[in-house]
Design an enzyme around this catalytic site. Structure first.
Site, PDB file in Angstrom:
ATOM      1  N   GLY A   1       5.403  21.365 -69.540  1.00  0.00           N
ATOM      2  CA  GLY A   1       5.379  20.061 -70.190  1.00  0.00           C
ATOM      3  C   GLY A   1       4.046  19.353 -70.041  1.00  0.00           C
TER       4      GLY A   1
ATOM      5  CB  CYS B   1       3.744   9.655 -52.178  1.00  0.00           C
ATOM      6  SG  CYS B   1       4.629   8.920 -50.841  1.00  0.00           S
TER       7      CYS B   1
HETATM    8  C1  PLP Z   1       9.388  13.456 -69.155  1.00  0.00           C
HETATM    9  C2  PLP Z   1       8.563  14.540 -68.520  1.00  0.00           C
HETATM   10  N1  PLP Z   1       7.434  14.945 -69.107  1.00  0.00           N
HETATM   11  C3  PLP Z   1       6.665  15.912 -68.595  1.00  0.00           C
HETATM   12  C4  PLP Z   1       7.011  16.536 -67.420  1.00  0.00           C
HETATM   13  C5  PLP Z   1       6.109  17.609 -66.875  1.00  0.00           C
HETATM   14  O1  PLP Z   1       6.616  18.879 -67.182  1.00  0.00           O
HETATM   15  P1  PLP Z   1       6.142  20.170 -66.340  1.00  0.00           P
HETATM   16  O2  PLP Z   1       6.729  19.998 -64.973  1.00  0.00           O
HETATM   17  O3  PLP Z   1       6.719  21.335 -67.077  1.00  0.00           O
HETATM   18  O4  PLP Z   1       4.658  20.180 -66.350  1.00  0.00           O
HETATM   19  C6  PLP Z   1       8.181  16.154 -66.751  1.00  0.00           C
HETATM   20  C7  PLP Z   1       8.552  16.757 -65.457  1.00  0.00           C
HETATM   21  O5  PLP Z   1       8.990  16.105 -64.553  1.00  0.00           O
HETATM   22  C8  PLP Z   1       8.990  15.124 -67.317  1.00  0.00           C
HETATM   23  O6  PLP Z   1      10.124  14.716 -66.744  1.00  0.00           O
END
Ligand code: PLP
Length: 395
Positions: A74, A337
């Site tokens: 993500g 944190c």
């Molecule tokens: C809304 C959202 N966007 C992006 C991410 C990041 O994704 P990744 O952990 O695959 O890099 C997360 C992960 O916690 C998320 O909850």
């Protein structure tokens, strides 16, 4: 011999266990050799796995296979959408330097936006949200009326990862279309939890990731309309139609596709089962701690089925988290944190909460392995843990 207490995992929004179908699909390719860019038979076999996975994901999420760009997850997909669209739109028209977004986005969106502002001179406008964490469409309309000609992109998440509030994406897309501005959405928390269809949503780019849908870590995708014409962030072998170079992780992509397919197929059954468990959790926690406050949209259509997020007045969320952890119950504060000092959640601050309210909050997130016993264990433990956290705070 005493048995170790069972772990009660209530942090599925952080990451959720892989489903057996994804483990099988992934392991089936771990011992195979073949670079998907090689021309020989092994390479062609690897390429076939990747293209079949691309088709599976496209079919599940309502896009064309050519609109799926595989990434490392993500964070990379969000960076690619924001930086890639900013650069390509600014190259086409030097006035387009503005990005409209919200203050409740994940750091994978907020931090690239801050970077673009600092290094590339982008103008970032974070639009207001209400007390439930829902974008103000009036604020978006006002911003577009004022600055549509300078706006390169709108980025609004599908569902918030901390408080679970779903965003008014239909209205965002309709307004954006009036002004001819493309829309990116981070749908990391939405896929598999609520219906997600790329073409029907009308967005131009959509982020998803494997480890939130029962697939492996370290793999995700940006679904993106070709017309958006992203500028690449990674240069090299020209994989993923030159938008994202790098040797393709065939087993991870096979596992990811199997997980997405299953999550989408089971979405409505999942939402009904997990939503009912979440409602029991909310009722149980509020009766054990009557002054706890449920944050985010009320349970129902406006909220992710697996999300429950509370403030516990006069408690430090971190202390409460550690007290619950000592009982084998795992959850999250949602806040980051910095140098060992707990920071209040930027999401709750954007929703108009005070620093103390923001620091007193905890997120419990349910998922495909959650059971009624998990909820009962939390409900039994939360009252005494809150009392201890409060008395620790008063010392
Ligand atoms: C809304 C959202 N966007 C992006 C991410 C990041 O994704 P990744 O952990 O695959 O890099 C997360 C992960 O916690 C998320 O909850």
């Amino acid at each position: 011999m005493t048995r170790a207490p069972r772990t009660v995992y209530l942090d599925h929004a952080a990451t959720t266990p892989m489903v057996p179908a994804a483990v099988e699909a992934m392991s089936a390719h771990l011992l195979e050799v073949g670079n998907a860019s090689s021309l020989h038979a092994s390479g062609r076999r690897a390429r076939r796995v990747v293209e079949e996975s691309r088709e599976t994901i496209a079919q599940a999420l309502g896009c064309r296979p050519g609109e799926v760009v595989f990434t490392s997850g993500g964070t990379e997909a969000d960076n690619l959408a924001l930086k890639g669209a900013f650069w390509s739109r600014r190259a086409g028209d030097s006035r387009r330097v503005r990005i409209l977004s919200t203050g409740i986005e994940h750091h994978a969106v907020l931090d690239p936006l801050h970077w673009l502002a600092e290094v590339e001179g982008a103008q970032i406008e974070l639009l207001a949200v209400d007390r439930d964490g829902r974008l103000s469409v009036a604020a978006l309309r006002e911003a577009l009326e004022r600055s549509a000609d300078e706006t390169a992109l709108i980025s609004v998440m599908w569902a918030n990862n901390e408080v679970g509030t779903l965003q008014p994406l239909d209205e965002v897309v309709a307004l954006a279309a009036e002004y001819g501005v493309p829309v990116h959405t981070d749908a990391v928390q939405a896929v598999g939890a609520v219906p997600v269809d790329f073409a029907a949503s009308g967005v131009d780019a959509l982020t998803l990731t494997g480890h939130k849908v029962g697939g492996p870590y370290g793999v995700g995708a940006l679904l993106v309309r070709r017309e958006l014409g992203l500028t690449a962030l990674l240069h090299g072998g020209g994989q993923e139609r030159d938008v994202r170079s790098g040797t393709i992780d065939v087993p991870a992509i096979a596992g990811f596709a199997a997980a997405v397919e299953l999550a989408v197929k089971e979405q409505s059954v999942y939402a009904a089962r997990v939503g009912a468990l979440r409602d029991q959790l909310v009722t149980g926690v509020l009766s054990a701690v009557p002054d706890a406050v449920l944050n985010g949209a009320p349970s129902g259509d406006g909220r992710l089925p697996g999300n429950a997020h509370f403030s516990f007045p006069d408690c430090e969320g971190d202390s409460l988290l550690m007290l619950l952890d000592a009982q084998g119950i795992e959850c999250s504060t949602g806040s980051a944190c910095s140098a060992g000092v707990p920071q209040p959640s930027h999401v709750l601050l954007s929703m108009g909460r005070s620093e103390a309210e923001a620091r007193s909050s905890l997120r419990f997130s349910l998922g495909h392995t959650s059971t009624a016993e998990d909820v009962e264990a939390l409900v039994a433990a939360i009252g005494p843990c809150v009392e201890r956290a409060r008395s620790a705070g008063m010392r």
